[in-house]
Design an enzyme around this catalytic site. Sequence first.
Site, short mmCIF file in Angstrom:
data_model
loop_
_atom_site.label_atom_id
_atom_site.label_comp_id
_atom_site.label_asym_id
_atom_site.label_seq_id
_atom_site.Cartn_x
_atom_site.Cartn_y
_atom_site.Cartn_z
N ARG A 231 0.83 -1.19 0.00
CA ARG A 231 0.00 0.00 0.00
C ARG A 231 0.87 1.24 0.00
NH1 ARG A 231 -3.22 -3.08 -1.46
NH2 ARG A 231 -5.34 -3.46 -0.69
N GLU A 260 -4.42 6.98 -5.50
CA GLU A 260 -4.59 6.23 -6.74
C GLU A 260 -5.96 6.53 -7.35
OE1 GLU A 260 -3.89 2.11 -5.89
OE2 GLU A 260 -1.80 2.43 -5.35
N HIS A 279 -0.39 -0.31 -9.82
CA HIS A 279 -1.03 -1.20 -8.85
C HIS A 279 -1.64 -2.43 -9.54
CE1 HIS A 279 -2.75 -1.13 -4.50
NE2 HIS A 279 -2.41 -2.35 -4.88
#
Length: 311
Positions: A231, A260, A279
């Site tokens: 994260r 994000e 990601h």
Amino acid sequence: MSRATLIVTGADLAEQALALLTDFDIVYAGKAPTEDDLVALCRQHDPVAIIVRYGKVGAAVMDAAPSLKVISKHGSGTDTIDKAAAKARGIEVAAAVGANAAAVAEQALALLLACAKSVVALDARMHAGHWDKATHKSLELNGRTVGVVGLGAIGLRFAKMADALGMRVIGFDPFAKNLPAYIESVDLATLWRESDAISLHCPLTDENRGMLNAATLAQCKRGVVVVNTARGGLIDEAALLAAVRSGQVMAAGLDSFAVEPMVAGHPFQGEAHFILSPHIGGVTSDAYVNMGVGAARNVLAVLERQRTTAA
């Protein structure tokens, strides 16, 4: 008799997962649902379950769904779910633990190797017509120490691959037990001090937010490699940028970010020695199926257990 509704905070779900959920009416929230979107859908459909792919599920969403019994994560990280709010409302939260472990661990290894071997920079130089054999030196990982923060399914898999490369593996995880012999358990201070490369594999909590910051980066060896497929909130991004620019960090391979999706003008964009991916560590065709099936099975298991208990 009306069928129960299940909301997916995404635009799709694997066919194998849908095959397990034929007793439900499935409602998709789309690729980028906002809290307002989810509140509106919950008020309209009053789901018994939510499978979380994108977006956040907080108290407002839960309060809009009085029949909600389970929130199931399409993956292993549940930081986008307000677990305290769920507990207060008697709603169970479940995660598809390990469903994407191979995919994320492989991405972490890819980023580590790309940093150590200057893969992206050398590729760009070659395409521009250069031949840097006489001047370039890569980092050899064999014999060097990698510090793994978080020794769950993903961290353990990454550690096994690092060991296969001939690296010394040290790890920090206060909850891990029965670690394999090739992982040396250490405290964080030791991990920062002794690691030639650091790979983050822990969930994001209030306690570890910003754990890699100016102070901890200063404790690391000069020229350390930083990899994060967990994260983005685990890293103080301004501190990391300064550390890379100063050479304290040789290179950073990042698959997750504080905000994000990353927006245009982010300080990392265009910076040398940053290798970035959006990601997608857990986004493979296999992991997509595994996470969907895991999330669906968790929904069914929770609802069945609650029915049995009520009976």
